[in-house]
Design a protein around this motif. Sequence first.
Motif: not given
Length: 339
Positions: A6-20, A305-317
Amino acid sequence: MSYEMIGITVLWLFLFGYIIVASIDFGAGFFSLHAKLFGESKKVNGLIQRYLNPVWEVTNVFFVFFFVGIVGFFPDTAYYFGTALLIPGSIALILLAARGAFYAFENYGQDSKLSWLMIYAVSGLLIPAALSTALTISEGGYLIRTSNDHVDLNWVALLLSPFGWAVVLLSIVSVLYISSGFLTFYAARAKDWKAYVLVRKWFLMWGAPMIMVSLFVFLSLRVQNKTHFDSAVFEYGWLFIISFIAFLIAGMLTYLKKAHGIAFLFVMIQMGTAFFGYGLSKLPYLLYPYVRIDHAVTNDNMAVGLIIVFVLGLVLLLPSLALLLKLFVFDKAYVRGRK
């Protein structure tokens, strides 16, 4: 699904968003310089500035989330990559600062000098080139763990690596390809036909180099890390086939001057399937042969805790970015320069 997946999937989504998002920004700088040098600034600069003005400040948010998250989820990455990325990471930070200075001078200064524009354009190609060394190093063969538990980077091997230079070249070509694809869609939406003719030509021009360099990366990966190559080809080859089909559809729609929004959607599908195909085929390793996601993950409580924070960050961002695009970038009056 495990916490580490779950963690690496969320992080990979952030990195892909940054790439685009970052690729559009980085490529726009290069195209601005190209247009200025060839006397075509009036055709594209207005279009590029209308996109960059409301968006550039949020571009690096995706990267910050990824950087903080990868160290938080997988602390061993900081130990191994810390020394290895000291020089390229420092270069990238300096160039990011230079780009920020350009934005300040561009928005608040009296005029835009060619020297600043050159720094802005060149940095947009050097930043992804510098950051791409992390992917090269992660394939193994460059980091050496000594007997006293110290990590050294073999700079000679890295600088002479065909795979390393292939990845650097792919990062630069990808920036220009993604950016020109988006600008083609944006120019068509703005009905800015002078800019459209120019950016469409750029997009079609960078299509063939994109595929050729991608193939070169694959072939050099076979030499660099055959285990990863075999996994990518035999287990996740279908993702790369989808990527190639999306590339053909995007190119055909653009060539026929039709549905540029759908064409750019296929560009994102092309990049996304290739990017996730690369990531999935590499698992469980983050860095060969030292860091695995199932061994290097932080404790369960911290992971949750990190998963919750980063999922919420993705939901807000993502909704925030969508609102920003709706209010400014895709607003009909704004995109046509009426406000």
